[in-house]
Design a protein around this motif. Structure first.
Motif, PDB file in Angstrom:
ATOM      1  N   ALA A  88     -18.780  31.637   7.844  1.00 43.16           N
ATOM      2  CA  ALA A  88     -18.477  30.849   6.652  1.00 43.16           C
ATOM      3  C   ALA A  88     -17.238  31.430   5.980  1.00 43.16           C
ATOM      4  CB  ALA A  88     -19.662  30.872   5.693  1.00 43.16           C
ATOM      5  N   ALA A  89     -16.489  30.570   5.315  1.00 43.82           N
ATOM      6  CA  ALA A  89     -15.259  30.990   4.648  1.00 43.82           C
ATOM      7  C   ALA A  89     -15.100  30.216   3.344  1.00 43.82           C
ATOM      8  CB  ALA A  89     -14.066  30.748   5.562  1.00 43.82           C
ATOM      9  N   LEU A  90     -14.142  30.643   2.572  1.00 39.15           N
ATOM     10  CA  LEU A  90     -13.820  29.956   1.332  1.00 39.15           C
ATOM     11  C   LEU A  90     -13.106  28.649   1.660  1.00 39.15           C
ATOM     12  CD1 LEU A  90     -13.785  30.060  -1.758  1.00 39.15           C
ATOM     13  CD2 LEU A  90     -11.655  31.346  -1.603  1.00 39.15           C
ATOM     14  N   VAL A  91     -13.539  27.557   1.049  1.00 37.80           N
ATOM     15  CA  VAL A  91     -12.941  26.241   1.254  1.00 37.80           C
ATOM     16  C   VAL A  91     -12.571  25.685  -0.117  1.00 37.80           C
ATOM     17  CG1 VAL A  91     -13.259  23.944   2.220  1.00 37.80           C
ATOM     18  CG2 VAL A  91     -14.446  25.890   3.261  1.00 37.80           C
ATOM     19  N   HIS A  92     -11.308  25.320  -0.301  1.00 37.30           N
ATOM     20  CA  HIS A  92     -10.804  24.877  -1.614  1.00 37.30           C
ATOM     21  C   HIS A  92     -11.140  23.417  -1.894  1.00 37.30           C
ATOM     22  CE1 HIS A  92      -8.062  23.841  -4.845  1.00 37.30           C
ATOM     23  NE2 HIS A  92      -7.819  25.119  -5.035  1.00 37.30           N
ATOM     24  N   PHE A  93     -10.814  22.526  -1.007  1.00 40.58           N
ATOM     25  CA  PHE A  93     -11.038  21.067  -1.085  1.00 40.58           C
ATOM     26  C   PHE A  93     -10.192  20.333  -2.115  1.00 40.58           C
ATOM     27  CE2 PHE A  93     -15.227  21.314   1.183  1.00 40.58           C
ATOM     28  CZ  PHE A  93     -14.861  20.478   2.219  1.00 40.58           C
ATOM     29  N   ASP A  94      -9.326  21.026  -2.850  1.00 36.61           N
ATOM     30  CA  ASP A  94      -8.497  20.329  -3.845  1.00 36.61           C
ATOM     31  C   ASP A  94      -7.122  20.985  -3.940  1.00 36.61           C
ATOM     32  OD1 ASP A  94      -7.973  18.335  -5.706  1.00 36.61           O
ATOM     33  OD2 ASP A  94      -8.830  19.452  -7.375  1.00 36.61           O
ATOM     34  N   ALA A  95      -6.581  21.413  -2.809  1.00 38.53           N
ATOM     35  CA  ALA A  95      -5.305  22.133  -2.806  1.00 38.53           C
ATOM     36  C   ALA A  95      -4.127  21.171  -2.646  1.00 38.53           C
ATOM     37  CB  ALA A  95      -5.301  23.200  -1.716  1.00 38.53           C
ATOM     38  N   PHE A  96      -4.156  20.074  -3.388  1.00 40.30           N
ATOM     39  CA  PHE A  96      -3.029  19.148  -3.364  1.00 40.30           C
ATOM     40  C   PHE A  96      -1.861  19.778  -4.131  1.00 40.30           C
ATOM     41  CE2 PHE A  96      -4.681  18.242  -7.483  1.00 40.30           C
ATOM     42  CZ  PHE A  96      -3.675  17.603  -8.204  1.00 40.30           C
ATOM     43  N   PRO A  97      -0.635  19.260  -3.994  1.00 39.29           N
ATOM     44  CA  PRO A  97       0.526  19.914  -4.601  1.00 39.29           C
ATOM     45  C   PRO A  97       0.416  20.169  -6.107  1.00 39.29           C
ATOM     46  CG  PRO A  97       1.276  18.333  -2.993  1.00 39.29           C
ATOM     47  CD  PRO A  97      -0.226  18.143  -3.121  1.00 39.29           C
ATOM     48  N   GLY A  98      -0.360  19.366  -6.825  1.00 40.79           N
ATOM     49  CA  GLY A  98      -0.517  19.600  -8.261  1.00 40.79           C
ATOM     50  C   GLY A  98      -1.329  20.841  -8.595  1.00 40.79           C
ATOM     51  N   ASN A  99      -2.039  21.390  -7.622  1.00 38.56           N
ATOM     52  CA  ASN A  99      -2.813  22.619  -7.820  1.00 38.56           C
ATOM     53  C   ASN A  99      -2.164  23.823  -7.153  1.00 38.56           C
ATOM     54  OD1 ASN A  99      -4.847  21.591  -9.407  1.00 38.56           O
ATOM     55  ND2 ASN A  99      -6.197  21.137  -7.697  1.00 38.56           N
ATOM     56  N   VAL A 100      -0.898  23.687  -6.808  1.00 39.06           N
ATOM     57  CA  VAL A 100      -0.183  24.752  -6.110  1.00 39.06           C
ATOM     58  C   VAL A 100       1.114  25.034  -6.869  1.00 39.06           C
ATOM     59  CG1 VAL A 100       0.939  25.378  -3.928  1.00 39.06           C
ATOM     60  CG2 VAL A 100      -1.175  24.034  -3.913  1.00 39.06           C
ATOM     61  N   LEU A 101       1.407  26.315  -7.077  1.00 37.47           N
ATOM     62  CA  LEU A 101       2.644  26.716  -7.742  1.00 37.47           C
ATOM     63  C   LEU A 101       3.670  27.159  -6.710  1.00 37.47           C
ATOM     64  CD1 LEU A 101       1.274  28.796 -10.759  1.00 37.47           C
ATOM     65  CD2 LEU A 101       1.768  26.344 -10.640  1.00 37.47           C
ATOM     66  N   SER A 102       4.942  26.902  -7.035  1.00 38.84           N
ATOM     67  CA  SER A 102       6.026  27.268  -6.141  1.00 38.84           C
ATOM     68  C   SER A 102       7.257  27.636  -6.965  1.00 38.84           C
ATOM     69  CB  SER A 102       6.368  26.093  -5.220  1.00 38.84           C
ATOM     70  OG  SER A 102       7.533  26.366  -4.477  1.00 38.84           O
ATOM     71  N   ASP A 103       8.041  28.572  -6.443  1.00 39.18           N
ATOM     72  CA  ASP A 103       9.329  28.898  -7.066  1.00 39.18           C
ATOM     73  C   ASP A 103      10.469  28.134  -6.391  1.00 39.18           C
ATOM     74  OD1 ASP A 103       9.720  30.189  -4.659  1.00 39.18           O
ATOM     75  OD2 ASP A 103       9.823  32.205  -5.512  1.00 39.18           O
ATOM     76  N   GLY A 104      10.135  27.182  -5.544  1.00 41.37           N
ATOM     77  CA  GLY A 104      11.132  26.403  -4.832  1.00 41.37           C
ATOM     78  C   GLY A 104      11.418  26.915  -3.435  1.00 41.37           C
ATOM     79  N   ARG A 105      11.014  28.153  -3.178  1.00 40.17           N
ATOM     80  CA  ARG A 105      11.190  28.742  -1.844  1.00 40.17           C
ATOM     81  C   ARG A 105       9.860  29.138  -1.236  1.00 40.17           C
ATOM     82  NH1 ARG A 105      14.073  31.522  -5.180  1.00 40.17           N
ATOM     83  NH2 ARG A 105      13.002  33.469  -4.710  1.00 40.17           N
ATOM     84  N   ARG A 106       8.952  29.608  -2.088  1.00 38.40           N
ATOM     85  CA  ARG A 106       7.667  30.130  -1.629  1.00 38.40           C
ATOM     86  C   ARG A 106       6.534  29.445  -2.385  1.00 38.40           C
ATOM     87  NH1 ARG A 106       7.706  35.712  -3.826  1.00 38.40           N
ATOM     88  NH2 ARG A 106       8.789  34.599  -5.438  1.00 38.40           N
ATOM     89  N   ILE A 107       5.353  29.547  -1.834  1.00 44.37           N
ATOM     90  CA  ILE A 107       4.132  29.184  -2.556  1.00 44.37           C
ATOM     91  C   ILE A 107       3.723  30.451  -3.298  1.00 44.37           C
ATOM     92  CG2 ILE A 107       1.739  28.429  -2.362  1.00 44.37           C
ATOM     93  CD1 ILE A 107       3.973  26.325  -1.607  1.00 44.37           C
ATOM     94  N   THR A 108       3.589  30.365  -4.597  1.00 45.75           N
ATOM     95  CA  THR A 108       3.300  31.558  -5.391  1.00 45.75           C
ATOM     96  C   THR A 108       1.854  31.632  -5.857  1.00 45.75           C
ATOM     97  OG1 THR A 108       4.086  30.438  -7.390  1.00 45.75           O
ATOM     98  CG2 THR A 108       5.696  31.779  -6.158  1.00 45.75           C
ATOM     99  N   ALA A 109       1.141  30.508  -5.846  1.00 43.39           N
ATOM    100  CA  ALA A 109      -0.275  30.530  -6.249  1.00 43.39           C
ATOM    101  C   ALA A 109      -0.945  29.220  -5.873  1.00 43.39           C
ATOM    102  CB  ALA A 109      -0.392  30.732  -7.758  1.00 43.39           C
ATOM    103  N   VAL A 110      -2.235  29.311  -5.629  1.00 40.91           N
ATOM    104  CA  VAL A 110      -3.086  28.135  -5.469  1.00 40.91           C
ATOM    105  C   VAL A 110      -4.097  28.212  -6.593  1.00 40.91           C
ATOM    106  CG1 VAL A 110      -4.701  26.889  -3.984  1.00 40.91           C
ATOM    107  CG2 VAL A 110      -2.745  28.093  -2.966  1.00 40.91           C
ATOM    108  N   LEU A 111      -4.170  27.157  -7.379  1.00 39.72           N
ATOM    109  CA  LEU A 111      -4.991  27.130  -8.583  1.00 39.72           C
ATOM    110  C   LEU A 111      -6.214  26.248  -8.418  1.00 39.72           C
ATOM    111  CD1 LEU A 111      -2.052  26.434 -11.059  1.00 39.72           C
ATOM    112  CD2 LEU A 111      -2.949  28.663 -10.379  1.00 39.72           C
ATOM    113  N   ASP A 112      -7.054  26.261  -9.416  1.00 38.66           N
ATOM    114  CA  ASP A 112      -8.157  25.328  -9.602  1.00 38.66           C
ATOM    115  C   ASP A 112      -9.199  25.374  -8.494  1.00 38.66           C
ATOM    116  OD1 ASP A 112      -9.728  23.457 -10.840  1.00 38.66           O
ATOM    117  OD2 ASP A 112      -8.531  21.741 -10.216  1.00 38.66           O
TER     118      ASP A 112
END
Length: 123
Positions: A88-112
């Motif tokens: 078993a592993a962690l499953v987010h199910f809502d990692a659409f772009p509105g829940n993801v932060l980026s500095d324009g080059r990298r993904i910096t965080a996955v939220l919510d």
């Protein structure tokens, strides 16, 4: 990420989308040590010793809320079609772009990691 993607194009956008997909896939590699599969939230959580048992109970609850149109559906049969994960592993199910932060080059965080997050099959 959704705002960054809206103003980015070409190879830079393609690379950012690949990084987003990689970040989301990496969430499924986060080790969890729980004796159950199921919902992370505490309120009205469904938890079971196997992923299939969790899926059957989750389906049963959802079908009950859906009403008579789905009364014929068998939640155990629906869950039986699912493979049991090796772990078993962690499953987010809502990692659409509105829940993801980026500095324009990298993904910096996955939220919510909200009500849809669970411990289960990351596939």
């Amino acid at each position: 990420l959704d705002a960054v993607l809206a103003r980015t194009s070409g190879a830079r956008r393609d690379a950012l989308v690949r990084r987003w997909l990689d970040a989301v896939a990496t969430i499924g590699e986060i080790p969890v040590a729980r004796p159950w599969c199921g919902d992370l939230r505490e309120s009205d959580a469904v938890r079971a010793p196997t992923f299939r048992a969790y899926a059957a109970e989750r389906a049963a609850r959802s079908l009950a809320r859906a009403g008579d149109a789905f009364a014929h559906a068998d939640p155990d049969a629906l869950a039986a079609a699912l493979p049991e994960p090796e772990r078993a592993a962690l499953v987010h199910f809502d990692a659409f772009p509105g829940n993801v932060l980026s500095d324009g080059r990298r993904i910096t965080a996955v939220l919510d990691f909200g009500t849809t997050a669970l411990i289960g099959d990351p596939r």
